[in-house]
Design a protein around this motif. Structure first.
Motif, PDB file in Angstrom:
ATOM      1  N   UNK A  15     118.828 -11.007  31.629  1.00 50.38           N
ATOM      2  CA  UNK A  15     118.536 -11.653  29.751  1.00 50.38           C
ATOM      3  C   UNK A  15     117.247 -11.494  31.131  1.00 50.38           C
ATOM      4  N   UNK A  16     115.507 -11.662  30.099  1.00 47.70           N
ATOM      5  CA  UNK A  16     113.975 -11.751  29.876  1.00 47.70           C
ATOM      6  C   UNK A  16     113.466 -11.209  31.611  1.00 47.70           C
ATOM      7  N   UNK A  17     113.483 -11.425  32.837  1.00 46.39           N
ATOM      8  CA  UNK A  17     112.668 -10.939  33.923  1.00 46.39           C
ATOM      9  C   UNK A  17     113.911  -9.723  34.022  1.00 46.39           C
ATOM     10  N   UNK A  18     114.768  -9.675  34.182  1.00 42.41           N
ATOM     11  CA  UNK A  18     115.879  -8.348  34.484  1.00 42.41           C
ATOM     12  C   UNK A  18     116.037  -7.602  33.651  1.00 42.41           C
ATOM     13  N   UNK A  68     114.248  -3.488  34.715  1.00 44.88           N
ATOM     14  CA  UNK A  68     115.149  -3.087  34.066  1.00 44.88           C
ATOM     15  C   UNK A  68     114.301  -1.437  33.222  1.00 44.88           C
ATOM     16  N   UNK A  69     113.705  -2.204  32.431  1.00 38.92           N
ATOM     17  CA  UNK A  69     112.513  -1.256  31.555  1.00 38.92           C
ATOM     18  C   UNK A  69     111.604  -0.971  32.407  1.00 38.92           C
ATOM     19  N   UNK A  70     110.610  -1.755  33.642  1.00 37.81           N
ATOM     20  CA  UNK A  70     109.770  -0.913  34.592  1.00 37.81           C
ATOM     21  C   UNK A  70     110.211   0.187  35.169  1.00 37.81           C
ATOM     22  N   UNK A  90     111.185   5.572  38.806  1.00 37.71           N
ATOM     23  CA  UNK A  90     111.345   4.781  40.107  1.00 37.71           C
ATOM     24  C   UNK A  90     112.697   4.018  40.097  1.00 37.71           C
ATOM     25  N   UNK A  91     114.554   4.716  39.870  1.00 38.47           N
ATOM     26  CA  UNK A  91     115.094   4.330  39.567  1.00 38.47           C
ATOM     27  C   UNK A  91     116.369   3.933  40.691  1.00 38.47           C
ATOM     28  N   UNK A  92     116.357   5.001  41.480  1.00 42.04           N
ATOM     29  CA  UNK A  92     116.694   4.481  43.272  1.00 42.04           C
ATOM     30  C   UNK A  92     115.604   4.483  44.023  1.00 42.04           C
TER      31      UNK A  92
END
Length: 180
Positions: A11-14, A18-20, A26-28
């Motif tokens: 939802x929203x912030x999550x 993920x997009x950010x 900076x995936x990991x």
């Protein structure tokens, strides 16, 4: 009615997080991972935590950090997920299986010393489904035989016994956020 077994709802912030992470590449190893490591170490009361992709890699790295390699032996309970038995093999070591207790599916500490040889270097204590291994006995055996103890808390995330959090009662604790 159908029960959604493995459905994740973002939802929203999550979704924005993920997009950010994707946009910032900076995936990991980004700020979120560092923050998670710091907070997790704080909760457990340990000096540090290192996030890796899964419990198998955590166990492998813990063994590697203790110089486990070809020709070495690692004591593992026969009742476990595949990872504790597989991690030593990845490093060229041998997994030595020890039977579990009949009423609690964790390693039978009374059988460990019969399996120790001059090649034995470590014991992986698997806390399965939140059930604690007898860490006092495991640590006494390890001290007597100069062995490293690595706790697999992957199926016991934030579980505790009378001594505290499982995974914090040895040289290294390994955890997983995955559901099995």
């Amino acid at each position: 009615k159908e029960v959604p077994w493995w459905r994740t709802n973002y939802k929203g912030d999550e979704i924005h997080a993920v997009v950010d992470a994707i946009i910032s590449e900076k995936l990991s190893n980004g700020t979120i991972s560092k923050e998670f490591e710091q907070k997790f170490a704080e909760i457990l009361g340990v000096p540090y935590a290192v996030a890796v992709p899964n419990g198998t890699l955590a166990l492998t790295l813990a063994l590697l950090a203790h110089n486990i390699g070809p020709g070495d032996e690692v004591i593992v309970c026969c009742r476990t997920w595949i990872s504790p038995a597989h991690a030593p093999l990845v490093l060229g070591a041998k997994s030595v299986l020890v039977d579990c207790l009949s009423k609690r599916q964790v390693i039978d500490c009374q059988q460990i010393e019969n399996r120790i040889t001059e090649k034995t270097k470590a014991i992986i204590a698997v806390h399965i489904n939140g059930r604690s291994v007898d860490m006092t006995t495991i640590n006494q055996i390890a001290k007597k035989h100069d062995l490293f103890v690595i706790e697999d808390g992957c199926q016991s995330f934030l579980s505790q016994n009378l001594e505290g959090y499982l995974g914090t009662q040895s040289k290294a604790g390994c955890f997983s956020l995955g559901v099995t």
